[in-house]
Design a protein around this motif. Structure first.
Motif, PDB file in Angstrom:
ATOM      1  N   LEU B  44       0.815  -1.207   0.000  1.00 20.32           N
ATOM      2  CA  LEU B  44       0.000   0.000   0.000  1.00 20.32           C
ATOM      3  C   LEU B  44       0.856   1.268   0.000  1.00 20.32           C
ATOM      4  O   LEU B  44       0.533   2.245  -0.692  1.00 20.32           O
ATOM      5  N   TYR B  45       1.967   1.212   0.742  1.00 19.67           N
ATOM      6  CA  TYR B  45       2.862   2.384   0.792  1.00 19.67           C
ATOM      7  C   TYR B  45       3.435   2.723  -0.580  1.00 19.67           C
ATOM      8  O   TYR B  45       3.807   3.858  -0.839  1.00 19.67           O
ATOM      9  N   ARG B  46       3.519   1.734  -1.484  1.00 21.14           N
ATOM     10  CA  ARG B  46       4.000   2.033  -2.837  1.00 21.14           C
ATOM     11  C   ARG B  46       3.005   2.939  -3.568  1.00 21.14           C
ATOM     12  O   ARG B  46       3.380   3.697  -4.453  1.00 21.14           O
ATOM     13  N   HIS B  47       1.711   2.844  -3.204  1.00 19.03           N
ATOM     14  CA  HIS B  47       0.690   3.708  -3.823  1.00 19.03           C
ATOM     15  C   HIS B  47       0.506   5.014  -3.065  1.00 19.03           C
ATOM     16  O   HIS B  47       0.319   6.062  -3.659  1.00 19.03           O
ATOM     17  N   PHE B  48       0.511   4.934  -1.732  1.00 16.91           N
ATOM     18  CA  PHE B  48       0.301   6.137  -0.915  1.00 16.91           C
ATOM     19  C   PHE B  48       1.355   6.175   0.184  1.00 16.91           C
ATOM     20  O   PHE B  48       1.376   5.319   1.063  1.00 16.91           O
ATOM     21  N   ALA B  49       2.230   7.182   0.114  1.00 16.85           N
ATOM     22  CA  ALA B  49       3.396   7.224   0.992  1.00 16.85           C
ATOM     23  C   ALA B  49       3.047   7.599   2.425  1.00 16.85           C
ATOM     24  O   ALA B  49       3.844   7.402   3.331  1.00 16.85           O
TER      25      ALA B  49
END
Lengths: 195, 195
Positions: B44-49
């Motif tokens: 998920l962090y790859r999409h939303f930091a």
């Protein structure tokens, strides 16, 4: 101050303003103000029943002194252009609010908070401002600078339409680079409307 | 949803909106959203930091769906009175904001908070709204309902002058008994200005 002297409303508000500035509105109690005045808190409670009413009274006095009185001096001027006087009135209101938001941030924050709670006091304050605007508009109607309107209704509409520039909820936007240009275009539009 | 399926932006935002509604913006973390999607938080962090960027993206989509798209449908109408279309556009904006402030208070509170932080996203949103107003004004200039102005400047001025009725910092005032009457008098004044 000794507790032998009569306790005037002005003396209480002076002490309260000082204490509020020192400790902030959240941490100041009626007891702190009584201590600063060297009176019992019972004595002070006879004048102000709660911290909220003390805060409201300090804000009301502050608004009178820094906003209402200087603007009244503009509203009562006669002769000259009503259009220019109206613009000077608004520019003074806006400049004063912005200056206090930056340079007297404790009092400004208290005022912004009181705005949400002391609805009646703030309504009275706003109605006094609108009355000043209405008197300038009436002068402008007499000199035929402005079209014929119900002055109070038009004054309220102009006051509301310029909220972005003087309502404390917008204070964060007042430091924007484009705020003066935005005021100028709103002002032009409102003037087209009344002239 | 299984983590075998490709993770679309829409699927992430659907899950994030659900989680944000359930736990509130303060308590929701990116990990909570990852768990709802059954993916690792790394994925998920790859999409939303950050939590902030997720919140911003959910708000942006919400604003598109409930504000921008319905108003675009009004802006693109042609024929008929531009004056009426402009009023319908503003009344729809104001009615929608008020309805969401009351009936979808979690999302509205998040939007009000994001307004203060996500300055760039909100500026883009506001510019899109102003562009819609400018197109209606251009139509009104063509039909000679409106005087000749720079449409974008006038659109921005009208948007700012009506802030009291649609800017989320004023939401508390929208339930006032006099708000509709106040809008009517501001509107009359602005229309005098442009007509």
């Amino acid at each position: 101050m000794s507790n032998d002297l009569p306790l005037t409303k002005e003396a209480i508000l002076d002490a309260a303003e000082q204490v509020l500035r020192r400790y902030g509105p959240d941490k100041t109690s009626v007891v702190d103000v009584a201590r600063a005045l060297q009176v019992s808190h019972g004595t002070l409670y006879r004048h102000f029943a709660s911290k909220a009413s003390l805060r409201e009274a300090v804000t009301e006095r502050w608004l009178h002194k820094i906003i209402l009185d200087p603007l009244e001096a503009i509203a009562v001027q006669s002769g000259g252009s009503a259009t220019e006087r109206l613009r000077t009135w608004f520019e003074t209101l806006i400049r004063t609010k912005k200056a206090y938001a930056i340079n007297d941030s404790e009092m400004f924050a208290m005022y912004a908070a009181v705005t949400l709670d002391a609805v009646e006091m703030i309504n009275t304050h706003v109605n006094q401002l609108i009355d000043q605007i209405a008197r300038i508009i009436e002068e402008g109607m007499k000199s035929q600078e402005f079209k014929s309107f119900e002055p109070i209704v038009t004054a309220r509409a102009i006051f509301i339409a310029t909220s972005r520039f003087h309502h404390p909820v917008h204070a964060k936007e007042w430091s924007s680079d484009t705020i003066e240009q935005e005021f100028a275009s709103v002002w032009d539009l409102l003037l087209y409307g009344i002239s």
